[in-house]
Design an enzyme around this catalytic site. Structure first.
Site, mmCIF file in Angstrom:
data_model
loop_
_atom_site.group_PDB
_atom_site.id
_atom_site.type_symbol
_atom_site.label_atom_id
_atom_site.label_comp_id
_atom_site.label_asym_id
_atom_site.label_seq_id
_atom_site.Cartn_x
_atom_site.Cartn_y
_atom_site.Cartn_z
ATOM 1 N N ARG A 60 -11.178 21.032 -13.509
ATOM 2 C CA ARG A 60 -10.815 21.526 -14.832
ATOM 3 C C ARG A 60 -11.625 20.881 -15.953
ATOM 4 N NH1 ARG A 60 -4.504 21.612 -15.488
ATOM 5 N NH2 ARG A 60 -4.986 19.481 -14.970
ATOM 6 N N ASP A 111 -6.641 14.514 8.708
ATOM 7 C CA ASP A 111 -5.904 13.260 8.810
ATOM 8 C C ASP A 111 -6.989 12.226 9.047
ATOM 9 O OD1 ASP A 111 -4.699 10.922 9.838
ATOM 10 O OD2 ASP A 111 -2.900 12.066 10.278
ATOM 11 N N HIS A 112 -7.332 11.457 8.013
ATOM 12 C CA HIS A 112 -8.557 10.662 8.137
ATOM 13 C C HIS A 112 -8.456 9.605 9.235
ATOM 14 C CE1 HIS A 112 -6.561 7.733 5.476
ATOM 15 N NE2 HIS A 112 -7.443 6.855 5.879
ATOM 16 N N HIS A 141 -0.497 9.891 9.897
ATOM 17 C CA HIS A 141 -1.341 8.927 10.609
ATOM 18 C C HIS A 141 -0.637 8.302 11.818
ATOM 19 C CE1 HIS A 141 -3.621 9.526 7.078
ATOM 20 N NE2 HIS A 141 -3.107 8.569 6.334
ATOM 21 N N LYS A 189 3.312 -1.357 2.621
ATOM 22 C CA LYS A 189 2.372 -1.851 1.614
ATOM 23 C C LYS A 189 2.765 -3.266 1.244
ATOM 24 C CE LYS A 189 0.830 2.543 -0.076
ATOM 25 N NZ LYS A 189 -0.517 2.636 0.520
HETATM 26 C C1 BG6 Z 1 -3.578 7.355 2.976
HETATM 27 C C2 BG6 Z 1 -2.287 7.002 2.298
HETATM 28 O O1 BG6 Z 1 -3.436 8.536 3.707
HETATM 29 O O2 BG6 Z 1 -3.951 6.301 3.852
HETATM 30 C C3 BG6 Z 1 -2.406 5.704 1.542
HETATM 31 O O3 BG6 Z 1 -1.914 8.040 1.409
HETATM 32 C C4 BG6 Z 1 -2.932 4.621 2.449
HETATM 33 O O4 BG6 Z 1 -1.176 5.320 0.961
HETATM 34 C C5 BG6 Z 1 -4.172 5.065 3.195
HETATM 35 O O5 BG6 Z 1 -3.242 3.492 1.639
HETATM 36 C C6 BG6 Z 1 -4.590 4.066 4.246
HETATM 37 O O6 BG6 Z 1 -5.826 4.416 4.783
HETATM 38 P P1 BG6 Z 1 -6.812 3.320 5.393
HETATM 39 O O7 BG6 Z 1 -7.934 4.123 5.952
HETATM 40 O O8 BG6 Z 1 -7.193 2.417 4.275
HETATM 41 O O9 BG6 Z 1 -6.019 2.606 6.443
#
Ligand code: BG6
Length: 489
Positions: free
Chosen positions: A51, A178-179, A241, A339
């Site tokens: 935007r 989903d990284h 995750h 966290k």
């Molecule tokens: C994300 C979450 O998907 O993954 C975050 O939304 C989290 O809250 C993060 O901090 C953690 O990813 P990584 O790769 O740093 O373990």
């Protein structure tokens, strides 16, 4: 040992939310790294869309800064940066009204080349963007759409989002990121399990006592106040995750490494998860929220202070999960994530059963059950703990030691960020590391009853001091079963 880079076909990559946090921290740096690795074919183009009213040059400046700040200095090559910036353009669009999609169309032109539309925006916009892309004639058979979690906040909203995207794109064109699935060690889990004959015969309830999956973070809210307070750790980390990790540990061997074979097996695990009901929830789940304390080397505020108000959102969750099938009946999977914990560590611990009978004198010391520890981050690697005799004279003294395989030490290669691999998989059209619609929905089907039980039981958050391993309830959860959380050593 060197890594191999296989070039991909030329593609157009459009980032909606192009000036946002994800684009800055992950997507632009990942694309830069893949160009630098020689993976792009020409002409590959990158479009920022959002935007904000920016010119191409202003967006290029944004990308230049993103690279300077988020790519390790050793990987910055001025010539490569200039080449990268040349392939970038910017289009101002309004995702909701559709204003600007004609400009995007004009900028991209007519072509049959691969188009990847990355939606790094709030999920509420997924449907509008998909519809506007279609209206503007931008969706071709070679187009793909990439969406980030959260995909919904419960089963019903996930379905609605999937329906909205599915009205425009076929399932084969939808890449749900989903990284965690792009992380090197997560993929190594498949190699460990299915490229070795050693573990698979032991990988079941006859030989495994329990499994622990920990994803601990030292960071707090990191400015994501409004998103996080509505989500909480269960939705933010467990639904996606952690359940994906659990699936990769627990699934049967797929017949092949293709997308549907792997995802079919993961889906079976999700469907076999035992439902947590209202009366079991206080025994099987723990919610926590961080209080002030010390983390990452300094004093930190409580969650409520970071947020600016009191809240019942959990920043920590521990769950005892069970999988109701032949392989895993009676083997608990203990999950915990939070966290502001003592350190950043993600690992999977497979604890084998104790030996049936000890031939050793008490003076030899305890015979500890074997553990396999798969470390996702930091210092990725695999440790197999075994009992040995303490070397030297002095009688039989037993010691628990690790066969330690640190990837950084064993392989002299840069460990690419998960997004690098995943983006290239999108371009290649390989969906193995992405979540299929039925997987996402099956995960919600297990999460929803937990959310309902918390509500019903008014199961509140237990405070924990920042910089510790979470609330005492989490320790009690596992100790009630005569077990303890693995301490990283
Ligand atoms: C994300 C979450 O998907 O993954 C975050 O939304 C989290 O809250 C993060 O901090 C953690 O990813 P990584 O790769 O740093 O373990």
């Amino acid at each position: 040992m060197t890594s191999t880079t296989i070039p991909v076909e030329p593609f157009d990559f459009v980032v909606f939310g192009g000036t946002g946090d994800l684009a800055e921290r992950k997507l632009l740096p990942a694309l830069y790294q893949r160009q630098k690795a020689g993976q792009f074919s020409e002409p590959t183009r990158i479009f920022g869309a959002s935007r904000s009213e920016l010119s191409d040059d202003e967006f290029r400046e944004f990308a230049r800064k993103a690279i300077a700040e988020h790519v390790p200095a050793a990987d910055i090559d001025d010539g490569q940066v200039e080449r990268f910036l040349k392939r970038i353009a910017y289009v101002h669009v309004d995702a909701k009204s559709g204003e600007g999609f004609d400009r995007l169309k004009a900028a991209m032109g007519e072509s049959e080349r691969i188009r990847a539309f990355y939606l790094a925006v709030a999920p509420a916009l997924f449907g509008d963007i998909a519809a506007n892309l279609e209206k503007a004639g931008l969706v071709t058979p070679a187009s793909r759409i990439i969406v980030e979690k959260p995909i919904g906040r419960d089963l019903a909203s996930a379905r609605a989002l999937n329906d909205a995207i599915g009205r425009v794109f076929d399932e084969q064109q939808i890449f749900r990121i989903d990284h965690y699935l792009g992380k090197e060690t997560v993929q190594n889990l498949m190699a460990l399990r299915f490229a070795n004959a050693l573990y698979e015969p032991l990988w079941n309830s006859a030989h495994i006592d329990h499994v622990q999956i920990t994803v601990a973070e030292a960071v707090g809210l990191e400015g994501r106040v409004s998103y996080y307070d509505k989500a909480g750790a269960l939705r933010d980390m467990v639904q996606n995750h952690m359940l994906q990790l659990l699936c990769l540990v627990a699934m049967e061997a797929p017949a092949a490494l293709d997308a549907d074979a792997v995802r079919d097996e993961k889906l079976k695990v999700l469907r076999a998860l035992k439902r947590v009901n209202g009366s079991d929830s206080p025994k099987l789940t723990v919610r926590g929220q961080y209080k002030a304390g010390a983390s990452a080397g300094g004093a930190v505020k409580s969650y409520a202070d970071e947020l600016g108000q009191d809240s019942e959102t959990e920043t920590f969750v521990a769950i005892k999960a069970e999988i109701e099938n032949w392989r895993w009946a009676g083997v608990p999977f203990y999950l915990r994530t939070g966290k502001r914990l003592a350190e950043r560590v993600s690992e999977i611990v497979i604890e084998f059963k104790p030996i049936p009978h000890s031939i050793f004198e008490e003076s030899a010391g305890n015979v500890v059950a074997n553990q396999l520890v798969i470390r996702l981050q930091p210092d990725e690697g695999v440790k197999q703990f075994i009992m040995i005799k303490d070397p030297g004279p002095g009688g039989m003294r037993l010691r628990n030691v690790a066969l330690d395989m640190s990837f950084a030490q064993a392989f002299d290669v840069r460990n690419p960020d998960a997004y690098e691999r995943l983006i290239m998989d999108v371009v290649r059209g390989n969906q193995t590391l992405f979540m299929r619609r039925d997987e996402v929905e099956a995960a919600w089907r297990w999460i929803d009853p937990i959310l309902e039980a918390w509500d019903e039981n008014q199961q509140g958050v237990q405070g924990y001091t920042s910089g510790t391993w979470g609330p005492s309830g989490s320790i009690a959860l596992i100790e009630r079963d005569g077990r303890t959380w693995h301490e990283s050593i």
